[in-house]
Enzyme design. Structure first.
Site, PDB file in Angstrom:
ATOM      1  N   ASP A  17      43.699  72.328  43.289  1.00  0.00           N
ATOM      2  CA  ASP A  17      42.907  71.381  42.520  1.00  0.00           C
ATOM      3  C   ASP A  17      41.901  70.773  43.500  1.00  0.00           C
ATOM      4  O   ASP A  17      42.086  70.849  44.718  1.00  0.00           O
ATOM      5  CB  ASP A  17      43.837  70.310  41.940  1.00  0.00           C
ATOM      6  CG  ASP A  17      43.087  69.236  41.179  1.00  0.00           C
ATOM      7  OD1 ASP A  17      42.168  69.571  40.400  1.00  0.00           O
ATOM      8  OD2 ASP A  17      43.411  68.046  41.357  1.00  0.00           O
ATOM      9  N   ASP A  19      39.734  67.303  43.089  1.00  0.00           N
ATOM     10  CA  ASP A  19      39.772  65.847  43.253  1.00  0.00           C
ATOM     11  C   ASP A  19      41.198  65.361  43.462  1.00  0.00           C
ATOM     12  O   ASP A  19      42.089  65.641  42.674  1.00  0.00           O
ATOM     13  CB  ASP A  19      39.167  65.157  42.028  1.00  0.00           C
ATOM     14  CG  ASP A  19      37.704  65.550  41.797  1.00  0.00           C
ATOM     15  OD1 ASP A  19      37.038  65.948  42.775  1.00  0.00           O
ATOM     16  OD2 ASP A  19      37.245  65.471  40.644  1.00  0.00           O
TER      17      ASP A  19
END
Length: 192
Positions: A17, A19
Site C-alpha cells: 500500500d 499512504d
C-alpha cells in the site's frame, strides 16, 4: 498505472500500500508532491528488498481524484517524486496500480475488492498466493486474504487504529516497512 517489464521465472514480488506504509498519511488526503513525505526508513526498505531480488509493486486507493481534491497529473507528480527519492536510495518500483474511484462508485478496483491485485497478477503473469502484501488498514489485509496473499500489517499510518478496530488480529504485524522488509530478506536468505 505502470509496469516496467514482465516478471521472470523465480522472481519474487512484494505488494505495498502507499499512504501510511511508504509515505505519511493524512485524513485530509495527500494531494500534492509537497504533501507527499516518505516515512523514515521506508525508501531504504524498498531498496533493501530490491537488492535481495524482490520486485516491488504499489497498489493504492486514491479517492481524492474522484472527490476532486487532485487530478491524475498531480498524482503522477507525486509518484515521480517517489521514484526520484527511491532512486536516490538505490531502489525502484516495478509498478504502481491506482484506484481513482470514490467509495460510492462500486468499482472492482477499490480495496478491499481485488481488482488491483488481479491486474497485478495478470500483468506479472504470476499467482499472488503467498505473496507478501503489506498495508496499514483492514481493507489492505482483506484484499490480500481474498487473493491468497500473505497479509502483513505495519503500525505506521492507520496501522495502530487497525489493530484497535476490533477485527480479527492479523497474523503478522511489524513496526514499519523497514522491519517487515528485514523479516522478508531474512526469510529469503535463510532459504538459500
Amino acid at each position: 498505472m505502470y509496469q516496467d517489464s514482465p516478471a521472470k521465472p523465480g522472481e519474487r514480488l512484494v505488494v505495498l500500500d502507499r499512504d501510511g506504509v511508504i509515505n505519511a498519511d493524512s485524513d485530509a488526503y495527500i494531494k500534492s508532491p509537497a504533501e507527499w513525505v516518505a516515512l523514515p526508513g521506508s525508501l531504504e526498505a524498498i531498496a533493501r528488498l530490491n537488492r535481495a531480488g524482490f520486485r516491488i509493486v504499489v497498489f493504492t486507493n486514491q479517492s481524492g481524484i474522484a472527490r476532486g481534491l487532485f487530478d491524475e497529473a498531480m498524482l503522477s507528480a507525486m509518484h515521480e517524486k517517489l521514484a526520484r527519492e527511491l532512486a536516490a536510495q538505490g531502489g525502484k518500483l516495478s509498478g504502481i496500480y491506482v484506484c481513482p474511484h470514490g467509495p460510492k462508485d462500486n468499482c472492482h478496483c477499490r480495496k478491499p475488492r481485488t481488482g488491483l491485485l488481479e491486474q497485478i497478477s495478470e500483468d506479472f503473469a504470476c499467482t499472488l498466493e503467498g505473496v507478501p502484501i503489506i498495508g496499514d488498514s483492514r481493507r489492505d489485509l482483506e484484499a490480500a486474504e481474498a487473493v491468497g496473499g500473505r497479509p502483513i500489517l505495519v503500525r505506521t499510518g492507520k496501522g495502530l487504529r487497525t489493530l484497535k478496530d476490533g477485527g480479527a488480529p492479523p497474523k503478522e504485524v511489524y513496526a514499519d516497512l523497514a522491519e517487515a522488509a528485514g523479516r522478508l530478506v531474512f526469510e529469503m536468505e535463510s532459504q538459500s
